[in-house]
Design a protein around this motif. Sequence first.
Motif, mmCIF file in Angstrom:
data_model
loop_
_atom_site.group_PDB
_atom_site.id
_atom_site.type_symbol
_atom_site.label_atom_id
_atom_site.label_comp_id
_atom_site.label_asym_id
_atom_site.label_seq_id
_atom_site.Cartn_x
_atom_site.Cartn_y
_atom_site.Cartn_z
ATOM 1 N N LYS A 124 42.000 43.269 27.683
ATOM 2 C CA LYS A 124 41.276 42.267 26.910
ATOM 3 C C LYS A 124 40.797 41.168 27.841
ATOM 4 O O LYS A 124 41.566 40.611 28.622
ATOM 5 C CB LYS A 124 42.180 41.681 25.837
ATOM 6 C CG LYS A 124 42.520 42.712 24.771
ATOM 7 C CD LYS A 124 42.665 42.079 23.426
ATOM 8 C CE LYS A 124 42.698 43.073 22.310
ATOM 9 N NZ LYS A 124 43.469 44.247 22.493
ATOM 10 N N GLY A 125 39.535 40.854 27.779
ATOM 11 C CA GLY A 125 38.995 39.783 28.612
ATOM 12 C C GLY A 125 38.647 40.221 30.016
ATOM 13 O O GLY A 125 38.193 39.405 30.811
ATOM 14 N N GLU A 132 36.400 41.818 32.788
ATOM 15 C CA GLU A 132 34.951 41.995 32.904
ATOM 16 C C GLU A 132 34.568 42.768 34.163
ATOM 17 O O GLU A 132 33.604 42.426 34.841
ATOM 18 C CB GLU A 132 34.267 40.618 32.892
ATOM 19 C CG GLU A 132 34.491 39.866 31.602
ATOM 20 C CD GLU A 132 33.713 38.570 31.531
ATOM 21 O OE1 GLU A 132 32.729 38.417 32.276
ATOM 22 O OE2 GLU A 132 34.104 37.717 30.735
ATOM 23 N N PRO A 184 36.333 36.376 34.607
ATOM 24 C CA PRO A 184 36.271 36.388 33.143
ATOM 25 C C PRO A 184 35.811 35.048 32.562
ATOM 26 O O PRO A 184 36.018 34.001 33.168
ATOM 27 C CB PRO A 184 37.714 36.668 32.724
ATOM 28 C CG PRO A 184 38.354 37.280 33.911
ATOM 29 C CD PRO A 184 37.667 36.694 35.103
ATOM 30 N N LEU A 185 35.221 35.126 31.382
ATOM 31 C CA LEU A 185 34.643 33.952 30.737
ATOM 32 C C LEU A 185 35.664 32.835 30.560
ATOM 33 O O LEU A 185 35.368 31.669 30.820
ATOM 34 C CB LEU A 185 34.052 34.343 29.378
ATOM 35 C CG LEU A 185 33.392 33.217 28.596
ATOM 36 C CD1 LEU A 185 32.126 32.757 29.314
ATOM 37 C CD2 LEU A 185 33.063 33.637 27.190
ATOM 38 N N HIS A 186 36.866 33.172 30.146
ATOM 39 C CA HIS A 186 37.869 32.133 29.891
ATOM 40 C C HIS A 186 38.292 31.421 31.176
ATOM 41 O O HIS A 186 38.829 30.327 31.120
ATOM 42 C CB HIS A 186 39.097 32.711 29.156
ATOM 43 C CG HIS A 186 39.900 33.662 29.981
ATOM 44 N ND1 HIS A 186 40.943 33.268 30.772
ATOM 45 C CD2 HIS A 186 39.796 34.996 30.129
ATOM 46 C CE1 HIS A 186 41.464 34.331 31.378
ATOM 47 N NE2 HIS A 186 40.775 35.386 31.006
ATOM 48 N N MET A 187 38.041 32.045 32.315
ATOM 49 C CA MET A 187 38.359 31.393 33.594
ATOM 50 C C MET A 187 37.152 30.617 34.140
ATOM 51 O O MET A 187 37.302 29.723 34.965
ATOM 52 C CB MET A 187 38.841 32.424 34.611
ATOM 53 C CG MET A 187 40.185 33.015 34.249
ATOM 54 S SD MET A 187 40.659 34.369 35.308
ATOM 55 C CE MET A 187 41.180 33.493 36.777
ATOM 56 N N ARG A 188 35.950 30.986 33.677
ATOM 57 C CA ARG A 188 34.738 30.299 34.144
ATOM 58 C C ARG A 188 34.515 28.975 33.428
ATOM 59 O O ARG A 188 33.889 28.082 33.978
ATOM 60 C CB ARG A 188 33.509 31.184 33.900
ATOM 61 C CG ARG A 188 33.308 32.239 34.964
ATOM 62 C CD ARG A 188 32.123 33.103 34.632
ATOM 63 N NE ARG A 188 32.433 33.938 33.478
ATOM 64 C CZ ARG A 188 31.599 34.817 32.960
ATOM 65 N NH1 ARG A 188 30.395 34.971 33.458
ATOM 66 N NH2 ARG A 188 31.948 35.551 31.934
ATOM 67 N N LEU A 189 34.986 28.872 32.196
ATOM 68 C CA LEU A 189 34.755 27.651 31.418
ATOM 69 C C LEU A 189 35.649 26.522 31.911
ATOM 70 O O LEU A 189 36.793 26.752 32.275
ATOM 71 C CB LEU A 189 35.032 27.911 29.931
ATOM 72 C CG LEU A 189 34.099 28.912 29.262
ATOM 73 C CD1 LEU A 189 34.555 29.178 27.845
ATOM 74 C CD2 LEU A 189 32.667 28.414 29.270
ATOM 75 N N LYS A 201 38.220 23.473 32.000
ATOM 76 C CA LYS A 201 39.383 23.120 31.202
ATOM 77 C C LYS A 201 39.393 21.606 31.050
ATOM 78 O O LYS A 201 39.178 20.875 32.008
ATOM 79 C CB LYS A 201 40.682 23.574 31.883
ATOM 80 C CG LYS A 201 40.715 25.053 32.242
ATOM 81 C CD LYS A 201 40.710 25.932 31.009
ATOM 82 C CE LYS A 201 40.782 27.388 31.340
ATOM 83 N NZ LYS A 201 39.485 28.020 31.526
#
Length: 174
Positions: free
Chosen positions: A47-48, A50, A55-60, A62
């Motif tokens: 899950k997650g 790529e 991955p998107l959740h690491m690119r955004l 915090k």
Amino acid sequence: MKLNEIRDNPGARKDRIRVGRGIGSGKGKTGGRGQKGQKSRSGVAIKGFEGGQMPLHMRLPKRGFNNPFGNDYAEVNLGMVQKFIDAKKLDAKKDIDHAALKAAGLARGGKDGVRLLGKGELKAKAKFVVAGASKGAIEAVEKAGGSVEVIAKAQPEAEKKAARTEANKAKKAK
């Protein structure tokens, strides 16, 4: 028609597809999984992932901090309290506490109680029993002829435990 001739309608019962049972079955060899790689093996759930890309959740970015020891107060402004008193949803003659505010639909959430804020104007004389109040809110309530009682917050568990150990030590010393 005889009992031994009773059958289901054609196509009423369908067998499940048994994958990986030979090329002739149409779902043989790779069993519908394509070729090679981690996803062709059993027990894989990525899950997650790529494909090596970040991955998107690491690119955004915090932001912020969630304080585990912070208090959760339902914030209520004096102007809204006055509006609810005028609409007869709150009774100014009784004590206005968390339960009364919640019943009126003013205080949502706030597991640690209600905090009274001074936005708006209060004309009614009322007694508030709340977990916290701003300086301006206390002044406004007292100016209207009411009173604010700030109830003491429950002692944290760590402090309770420390107090118990001190009491036990004192008992043993006697």
